[in-house]
Design a protein around this motif. Structure first.
Motif, PDB file in Angstrom:
ATOM      1  N   ALA A   1      31.614  25.903  19.582  1.00  0.00           N
ATOM      2  CA  ALA A   1      30.769  26.785  20.392  1.00  0.00           C
ATOM      3  C   ALA A   1      29.338  26.796  19.873  1.00  0.00           C
TER       4      ALA A   1
ATOM      5  N   GLN B   1      37.072  31.188  23.217  1.00  0.00           N
ATOM      6  CA  GLN B   1      37.745  30.620  24.375  1.00  0.00           C
ATOM      7  C   GLN B   1      37.062  31.209  25.612  1.00  0.00           C
ATOM      8  N   ARG B   2      37.188  30.546  26.758  1.00  0.00           N
ATOM      9  CA  ARG B   2      36.385  30.929  27.928  1.00  0.00           C
ATOM     10  C   ARG B   2      36.640  32.354  28.403  1.00  0.00           C
ATOM     11  N   ARG B   3      37.844  32.874  28.154  1.00  0.00           N
ATOM     12  CA  ARG B   3      38.142  34.257  28.528  1.00  0.00           C
ATOM     13  C   ARG B   3      37.987  35.213  27.354  1.00  0.00           C
TER      14      ARG B   3
ATOM     15  N   THR C   1      37.330  41.710  30.353  1.00  0.00           N
ATOM     16  CA  THR C   1      36.653  40.444  30.641  1.00  0.00           C
ATOM     17  C   THR C   1      35.213  40.700  31.055  1.00  0.00           C
TER      18      THR C   1
END
Length: 245
Positions: A71, A31-33, A15
């Motif tokens: 995005a 995706q955010r992660r 991450t």
């Protein structure tokens, strides 16, 4: 849609790696992660580590392309998408084929730090007795070894570039070079860029292995070593020594 596919096990610092790269306006995530698996039921089910199960890759690709388009609407400069869902390693060729172009890097992290991180994050080490902890430590060390075997096999078959959590912490901007992006993107990267990982406050990249491993007892370190000795060529391949208890 051009992908930066990072093949890496859970609790491997990926991450922080993805978030550091995403300081560049040219790099984003589906995706955010940076784990596209959570966008599709077919990849986030409990059987997501079953590499033999057929998957609806046409549907997965459609969902991911929609996410990429959203995005880019929010950040028009995006050219590359970091994708680091750990189970990608059991279907990496199919995942790579979902991108128009893809660059693949394999990464790993010290097994002792991975076991400790996983144990405290997901397996309630604080509430376990000594015997229970040793049993769980052995299970998690076997899991690291299993993932390591998979990644070692991919590296030997495909010849993909390799890095590690430790190398990244020592020189974060070097990750751009691993992906063949050593030009302007690496030059513009700020070594002090703050990344947010799990529930830690945003902070510059730093190696957290020592403090993570310090949470393990000598008996637990010895037990991890016993597991790693079963297939010592795996930690050797990734440059990790088996520690005395």
């Amino acid at each position: 849609m051009e992908g930066l596919l990072l093949l890496t096990p859970p609790r491997s610092g990926s991450t922080a790696m993805a978030a550091f790269m995403a300081q560049s306006p040219a790099i984003g995530g589906l995706q955010r992660r940076f784990e596209g698996q959570w966008l599709v039921d077919d990849l986030r089910d409990d059987d997501r580590w079953d590499g033999a199960k057929p998957r609806a890759y046409d549907r997965i690709g459609a969902v991911w392309r929609e996410a990429a388009a959203r995005a880019v609407e929010n950040q028009p400069a995006i050219r590359f998408f970091v994708e680091k869902s750990p189970p990608n390693m059991v279907r990496y060729r199919e995942i790579a084929a979902l991108f128009d172009r893809v660059r693949v890097v394999i990464s790993n992290r010290d097994p002792y730090a991975c076991v400790s991180s996983d144990g405290y994050r997901r397996h309630g080490f604080e509430g376990l007795g000594t015997a229970e902890r040793l049993t769980r430590v052995e299970e998690l060390a076997g899991r690291w070894l299993r993932f390591g075997r998979i990644l070692k096999g991919i590296a030997e078959r495909e010849g993909y570039a390799r890095t590690s959590y430790e190398a990244f912490c020592a020189e974060p901007a070097g990750l751009f070079a691993c992906f063949g992006l050593a030009g302007d993107l690496a030059a513009e990267a700020d070594r002090r860029h703050r990344v947010r990982v799990k529930d830690y406050p945003a902070q510059p990249v730093r190696n957290m292995n020592d403090e993570q491993i310090a949470k393990l007892s000598a008996a637990e370190i010895a037990r991890i070593g016993e597991v790693l000795e079963r297939d010592s060529d795996v930690p050797d391949f990734f440059g990790y020594a088996i520690r005395p208890g």
